[in-house]
Design a protein around this motif. Structure first.
Motif, PDB file in Angstrom:
ATOM      1  N   GLU A  29       0.877  -1.140  -0.200  1.00 35.50           N
ATOM      2  CA  GLU A  29       0.031  -0.133   0.193  1.00 35.50           C
ATOM      3  C   GLU A  29       0.818   1.384  -0.024  1.00 35.50           C
ATOM      4  OE1 GLU A  29       0.542  -2.132   2.152  1.00 35.50           O
ATOM      5  OE2 GLU A  29       0.368  -1.283   4.445  1.00 35.50           O
ATOM      6  N   THR A  30       2.097   1.057   0.360  1.00 34.60           N
ATOM      7  CA  THR A  30       3.003   2.212   0.254  1.00 34.60           C
ATOM      8  C   THR A  30       3.821   2.284  -1.202  1.00 34.60           C
ATOM      9  OG1 THR A  30       4.836   1.009   1.244  1.00 34.60           O
ATOM     10  CG2 THR A  30       3.624   2.283   2.477  1.00 34.60           C
ATOM     11  N   PRO A  91       0.657   0.901   6.691  1.00 33.03           N
ATOM     12  CA  PRO A  91       1.900   1.507   6.560  1.00 33.03           C
ATOM     13  C   PRO A  91       2.443   2.062   7.747  1.00 33.03           C
ATOM     14  CG  PRO A  91       0.110   3.094   5.884  1.00 33.03           C
ATOM     15  CD  PRO A  91      -0.510   1.763   6.570  1.00 33.03           C
ATOM     16  N   SER A 138      12.286  -0.887  -0.815  1.00 37.67           N
ATOM     17  CA  SER A 138      11.652  -0.335  -2.060  1.00 37.67           C
ATOM     18  C   SER A 138      12.438  -0.885  -3.165  1.00 37.67           C
ATOM     19  CB  SER A 138      11.730   1.132  -2.048  1.00 37.67           C
ATOM     20  OG  SER A 138      13.050   1.735  -1.770  1.00 37.67           O
ATOM     21  N   SER A 148       6.070   3.230  -7.797  1.00 36.37           N
ATOM     22  CA  SER A 148       4.659   3.148  -7.165  1.00 36.37           C
ATOM     23  C   SER A 148       3.819   2.554  -8.241  1.00 36.37           C
ATOM     24  CB  SER A 148       4.180   4.776  -6.815  1.00 36.37           C
ATOM     25  OG  SER A 148       4.354   5.589  -8.137  1.00 36.37           O
ATOM     26  N   CYS A 170       0.017   2.234  -6.302  1.00 37.98           N
ATOM     27  CA  CYS A 170       0.192   2.031  -4.925  1.00 37.98           C
ATOM     28  C   CYS A 170      -0.687   2.947  -4.351  1.00 37.98           C
ATOM     29  CB  CYS A 170       1.339   2.106  -4.129  1.00 37.98           C
ATOM     30  SG  CYS A 170       2.563   0.729  -4.908  1.00 37.98           S
ATOM     31  N   PHE A 172      -0.866   4.659  -1.120  1.00 35.80           N
ATOM     32  CA  PHE A 172      -0.437   5.832  -0.496  1.00 35.80           C
ATOM     33  C   PHE A 172       0.490   6.506  -0.971  1.00 35.80           C
ATOM     34  CE2 PHE A 172      -2.320   3.424   3.283  1.00 35.80           C
ATOM     35  CZ  PHE A 172      -3.171   4.282   3.563  1.00 35.80           C
ATOM     36  N   GLU A 175       6.558   5.798   1.390  1.00 37.22           N
ATOM     37  CA  GLU A 175       7.051   4.886   2.244  1.00 37.22           C
ATOM     38  C   GLU A 175       6.344   4.749   3.598  1.00 37.22           C
ATOM     39  OE1 GLU A 175       8.983   6.794   0.460  1.00 37.22           O
ATOM     40  OE2 GLU A 175      10.210   5.541  -0.721  1.00 37.22           O
ATOM     41  N   SER A 176       6.535   3.767   4.280  1.00 36.19           N
ATOM     42  CA  SER A 176       5.829   3.740   5.547  1.00 36.19           C
ATOM     43  C   SER A 176       6.399   4.725   6.685  1.00 36.19           C
ATOM     44  CB  SER A 176       5.998   2.159   6.195  1.00 36.19           C
ATOM     45  OG  SER A 176       7.132   1.939   6.253  1.00 36.19           O
ATOM     46  N   GLY A 192       5.554   9.197   7.474  1.00 39.30           N
ATOM     47  CA  GLY A 192       4.909   8.654   6.358  1.00 39.30           C
ATOM     48  C   GLY A 192       3.533   9.066   6.538  1.00 39.30           C
ATOM     49  N   SER A 193       2.750   8.118   5.899  1.00 38.25           N
ATOM     50  CA  SER A 193       1.324   8.647   5.751  1.00 38.25           C
ATOM     51  C   SER A 193       0.614   8.679   7.106  1.00 38.25           C
ATOM     52  CB  SER A 193       0.322   7.536   4.709  1.00 38.25           C
ATOM     53  OG  SER A 193       1.029   7.748   3.579  1.00 38.25           O
ATOM     54  N   SER A 280       0.290  10.115  -3.310  1.00 37.20           N
ATOM     55  CA  SER A 280      -0.124   8.851  -4.226  1.00 37.20           C
ATOM     56  C   SER A 280       0.360   9.097  -5.579  1.00 37.20           C
ATOM     57  CB  SER A 280      -1.424   8.415  -4.141  1.00 37.20           C
ATOM     58  OG  SER A 280      -2.211   9.478  -4.853  1.00 37.20           O
TER      59      SER A 280
END
Ligand code: AMP
Ligand code: MG
Length: 331
Positions: A29-30, A91, A138, A148, A170, A172, A175-176, A192-193, A280
């Motif tokens: 999701e990241t 994330p 990554s 992404s 992806c 978000f 990265e987490s 991160g998000s 995103s």
């Protein structure tokens, strides 16, 4: 590189390759992760060589589910249980005291290990099939722009890894969030998000960090960087930019709602004024700007407010201040 699709047979294929010690990029999701079996030292070594990543930069262990956490850490502190209940799968990466059995290849020789349970259904399906954790930095050459979508992986990692499982874009895009729970007070190592404000609803945090701590790879001043000179400025500095800059062959990355440039750039990317939507699309836009044929990328930074902290963190590492001599081109 095999281009696997989100079908049952291809999910099995991805898990089988990982079981054989091969490297497979998987959607999270990241961003896309470069997965390798966390039980196979040769596979872990190949992650470092495929990325050109220095050996002292530790990897995040990605778990099939919460029950696997106990295999990786020497003890699960109550804060880790609280954060897992609030944010996993998702994330958020936690740094915890490593179990004595954890390979030093993964921890970069440290006595802590970074763990995460990702939420992406395809990632989870592959790990369920594999039955154990993977390491997954990554899926890009070290220091370069994160991927992404699957085409970013296909372009950057061709000839270096066995396969990519295509899960589309992806959600978000950044990265987490990494939180360190190994010290006396919980501390954010990488924004991160999941924001500091969200984390602070679950547990008290040590003084807010602006940027990554040194032992985190993304902590290098140059990271997430395009292979093209890439410069940035604060919106408030716009009127003081060097004369003539807008006449250059620019790939301009701006934000909706900011005033238009005084003359139209050769290439212009306008990102949304909403931080989640901006994040995103961010890496896709950096990849496009890099491939635009322009002579440099110019970024007008989003506001310096908590909502934008993780995005500004990535942009500050991807670029140099305007007017600085050293172009930010990572190899
Ligand atoms: P990436 O290469 O994008 O997957 O980033 C992995 C991140 O996890 C890096 O920022 C690592 O430094 C961080 N990390 C992994 N293990 C640890 C650890 N034991 N302590 C601190 N950070 C870690
Ligand atoms: Mg990375």
């Amino acid at each position: 590189m095999e281009h696997l699709k989100p079908h049952v047979a291809d999910i099995r294929r991805a898990a089988a390759l990982l079981g054989q010690g091969q490297l497979v990029a998987l959607p999270t999701e990241t961003v896309y992760g470069l997965a390798a079996s966390a039980q196979n030292p040769d596979a872990i070594r190949r992650v470092f060589s495929a990325k050109g990543r220095p050996a002292d930069h530790p990897l995040i262990v990605h778990l099939p589910d919460l029950s696997h956490l106990q295999h990786w850490v020497s003890q699960i502190p109550p804060q880790a249980r609280q954060l897992a209940a609030a944010f996993w799968p998702g994330p958020l990466t936690m740094v915890l005291p490593a179990a004595p059995t954890v390979s030093r290849l993964i921890t970069g020789g440290q006595d802590t290990v970074a763990v995460r349970w990702p939420a992406h259904p395809l990632f989870q399906a592959v790990l369920d099939q594999l039955g154990h954790a993977v390491v997954a930095p990554s899926a890009n050459p070290f220091g370069h722009i994160s991927p992404s979508c699957a085409s970013h992986v296909l372009r950057q990692m061709a000839g270096r890894i066995e396969a990519v499982l295509d899960g589309g874009d992806c959600r978000f895009g950044v990265e987490s969030t990494i939180i360190d729970l190994s010290g006396p007070a919980a501390r954010i190592l990488r924004p991160g998000s999941i924001s500091a404000a969200q984390l602070a609803q679950v547990l008290p945090l040590a003084q807010a960090q602006h940027g990554h701590a040194p032992r985190v790879p993304g902590a290098l001043a140059s990271h997430y960087a395009p292979r093209l000179p890439c410069h940035r400025f604060e919106s408030a500095e716009r009127a003081r930019l060097p004369a003539g800059i807008w006449a250059e062959k620019l790939a301009f990355i701006g934000m909706a709602g900011y005033p238009a440039p005084p003359q139209p750039p050769a290439c212009s990317f306008l990102l949304p004024a909403d931080a989640a939507a901006y994040a995103s699309q961010l890496y896709a836009v950096l990849h496009q700007a890099e491939a635009s044929g322009c002579s440099r990328i110019l970024i007008e930074l989003p506001p310096d407010t908590p909502d934008w902290l993780h995005i500004r963190d990535r942009l500050l590492r991807a670029s140099s201040p305007i007017g600085s001599e050293t172009a930010n081109t990572s190899a």
